[in-house]
Design a protein around this motif. Structure first.
Motif, PDB file in Angstrom:
ATOM      1  N   THR A 138       1.396  -1.159  -0.256  1.00 53.95           N
ATOM      2  CA  THR A 138       0.012   0.033   0.089  1.00 53.95           C
ATOM      3  C   THR A 138       1.081   1.250   0.055  1.00 53.95           C
ATOM      4  OG1 THR A 138      -1.370  -1.049   1.248  1.00 53.95           O
ATOM      5  CG2 THR A 138      -1.949   0.472   1.055  1.00 53.95           C
ATOM      6  N   TYR A 139       1.856   1.152   0.584  1.00 51.61           N
ATOM      7  CA  TYR A 139       3.201   2.505   0.969  1.00 51.61           C
ATOM      8  C   TYR A 139       4.146   2.663  -0.513  1.00 51.61           C
ATOM      9  CZ  TYR A 139      -0.752   3.699   5.136  1.00 51.61           C
ATOM     10  OH  TYR A 139      -1.229   3.577   5.274  1.00 51.61           O
ATOM     11  N   ARG A 140       4.426   1.760  -1.171  1.00 53.52           N
ATOM     12  CA  ARG A 140       5.351   1.997  -1.794  1.00 53.52           C
ATOM     13  C   ARG A 140       5.253   2.068  -3.425  1.00 53.52           C
ATOM     14  NH1 ARG A 140       9.057  -1.543   0.597  1.00 53.52           N
ATOM     15  NH2 ARG A 140       8.249  -3.480   1.164  1.00 53.52           N
ATOM     16  N   THR A 183      -0.340  -2.062   8.961  1.00 49.02           N
ATOM     17  CA  THR A 183      -0.756  -0.749   8.476  1.00 49.02           C
ATOM     18  C   THR A 183       0.252   0.725   9.588  1.00 49.02           C
ATOM     19  OG1 THR A 183      -2.810  -1.131   7.034  1.00 49.02           O
ATOM     20  CG2 THR A 183      -2.736   1.166   8.169  1.00 49.02           C
ATOM     21  N   ASP A 187      -1.448   5.611  10.453  1.00 51.67           N
ATOM     22  CA  ASP A 187      -3.154   5.360   9.671  1.00 51.67           C
ATOM     23  C   ASP A 187      -3.889   3.930  10.197  1.00 51.67           C
ATOM     24  OD1 ASP A 187      -2.272   6.979   8.210  1.00 51.67           O
ATOM     25  OD2 ASP A 187      -1.276   5.720   6.494  1.00 51.67           O
TER      26      ASP A 187
END
Ligand code: BES
Ligand code: MN
Ligand code: ZN
Length: 497
Positions: A138-140, A183, A187
């Motif tokens: 999700t965060y890449r 996560t 967040d």
């Protein structure tokens, strides 16, 4: 869940670039042998009935668990041979690790087919494959090199088809829990965790979910949850999910009821008893217990669990804000007992005291809590094994057996009456710490035991196995969600007994 699994008949193999088969290691000296099944398909693929001894020797392939041999000369499709170890005593865990090895070695082929013997445990294959393919991207900016997108399980057995579907459901629950745990903590504050759980659970057969906000938590006198939450600007939540089976099992004329309680600290800074910078780096993981019990109940309907299940998750941050609970403070837990807080970093037992009190009020047949509770459990058993406590030998045995079948090992720990004084307080009914440097996991468990009344209870201290330091087999670096598959196996087992 990023890997999709399809069970197909042998004649629907299609144009897949990789076809994998299993092999067993030889008993003594000698060549690994291919696992049986689907001879016609094998002939069509030009698969040898015996592996070539010279090739095995050259490649160092002995058929050990998770070893992969890419057959020389095979091009379209490429044939992979996957070791399962010796044929005697092959257990579910070896099938999981075999499937995981295929996923990890198939690279970016996109799709592969796995030809399985008719007695293969589909659930284990699906779990191993889906969990090995798990990524948290999700965060890449660029997704990490993915494993396969699609796995065809090739069989003509209806049993394999059915068990595979069950494995996919269980693995999907594990992926949901892993996503929550991975996560970043800002967040996934308590409100966001409760929202995510609500979204996941809403509309599932037999399942309802209720979220208590801070006012309700206060009205219900959850003193432990409130004490921990005081140091944070984020309000606490209590999530309660309920599952009622459509087709219940009856034991001694009634439907068993199991209550699961999960520690939900969305970030554990230690509070005023602040952790070190190093000690804090992984503390987004401290809501694993909550994620695990909520993920578990989310799969009960699809797996047709036959018992009543309730999942309770007290959720808060543990922060050192200006209103934080102070060492020396005393609060009253839901069941009326008072606890002196001497170390604000021993916060898990405080929120669990309330969660377990609520569980005991329901007078269920069993309470099982799951918590990243103590660093001492990591010291005692390392990262591979969970510390298992409890008050009821049958329940403990049952949980341990379910853990063994799930490939989630647990080791039984004592709850000695002789250590009761470890948590004696100068001023209150108990304190939240044991003796410095002594039996830290036991002291925590002894405190929890005071909140379960006489309901049979088991406690899983997963501080060690909740995270994996590396990606290997069917674990991915970060959250493991250790416990989901044990609990699902345990709940399913009531149908068989
Ligand atoms: N969440 C931690 C336990 C933990 C430590 C989990 C390491 C995973 C890895 C828990 O809240 C905690 O801080 N426990 C203290 C208790 C002590 C202060 C009595 C601990 O274990 O140090
Ligand atoms: Mn702590
Ligand atoms: Zn904690």
């Amino acid at each position: 869940m990023s890997l999709s699994i399809e069970v197909v008949e042998p004649d629907r193999l299609g144009e897949t670039p990789i076809v994998a088969v299993f092999a067993f290691a030889a008993r003594g000296e000698g060549n690994p042998t291919l696992a049986p099944g689907l001879p016609a398909l094998r002939a069509e693929l030009g698969l040898p009935s015996e592996l070539d001894a010279a090739e095995c020797a050259r490649e160092g392939f002995h058929g050990k668990v998770g070893q992969v041999l890419k057959l020389a000369g095979s091009v379209d499709p490429r044939i992979f041979v996957i070791g399962l170890g010796k044929a005697d005593g092959v257990d579910a865990e070896r099938w999981r690790r075999g499937a995981a090895a295929l996923i990890r070695s198939a690279g970016e082929a996109g799709e592969a087919a796995l030809v399985v013997p008719p007695d293969a445990p589909g659930a284990a294959l699906a779990e191993g494959a889906v969990l090995a393919a798990y990524r948290f991207d999700t965060y890449r900016s660029k997704p990490s090199p993915s494993a396969l997108g699609r796995l065809l399980i090739v069989t003509d057995s209806d049993a394999v088809r059915e068990t595979t579907q069950a494995g996919v459901v269980a693995a999907d629950a594990v992926c949901f829990a892993r996503d929550l745990v991975n996560t970043p903590p800002s967040d996934l504050n308590p409100t966001q965790l409760a929202d995510q759980a609500t979204e996941r659970l809403t509309g599932r057969a037999g399942t309802t979910v209720e979220v208590w906000d801070a006012d309700k938590v206060e009205a219900e006198r959850l003193g432990g949850l409130l004490a921990v939450a005081r140091g944070s600007v984020q309000p606490p939540r209590l999530v309660i999910a309920r599952y009622e089976p459509a087709d219940p099992v009856e034991i001694d004329g009634r439907v068993p009821h199991v209550v699961l309680v999960g520690k939900g600290i969305t970030f554990d800074s230690g509070g005023l008893s602040l952790k070190t910078p190093d000690g804090m780096t992984t503390m987004k993981t401290d809501m694993s217990g909550a994620a695990i019990v909520l993920a578990t109940i989310s799969a009960c309907g699809e797996l047709d669990v036959g018992v009543k299940v309730t999942a309770i998750a007290p959720v808060t941050e543990n922060m050192p804000g200006p209103n934080a609970v102070k060492p020396g403070d005393v609060f009253r837990a839901r069941n009326g007992a008072t606890i002196e807080v001497l170390n604000t970093d021993a916060e898990g037992r405080l929120v669990l005291a309330d969660g377990l009190s609520l569980a005991a009020e329901l007078e269920p047949d069993a309470i099982i809590d799951v918590a990243t509770l103590t660093g001492a459990a990591v010291v005692a058993l390392g990262r591979g094994i969970c510390a298992l406590f409890g008050t009821d030998q049958d329940l403990i045995d049952r949980v341990r057996q379910a853990g063994a079948s799930a490939g989630e090992p647990m080791w039984p720990m004592p709850l000695p009456d002789e250590y009761a004084d470890h948590i004696d307080s100068e001023v209150a009914d108990m304190k939240n710490m044991g003796k410095a440097g002594e039996a830290g996991s036991i002291a925590a468990a002894l405190l929890l035991a005071r909140f379960v009344g006489d309901v049979p209870w088991a406690h899983l201290d997963i501080a060690g196995p909740a995270r994996s330091g590396e990606s290997s087999g069917y674990l991915t670096k970060g959250a493991t969600a250790f416990g989901v598959r044990t609990l699902l196996g345990l709940l399913a087992s009531y149908r068989q007994s």
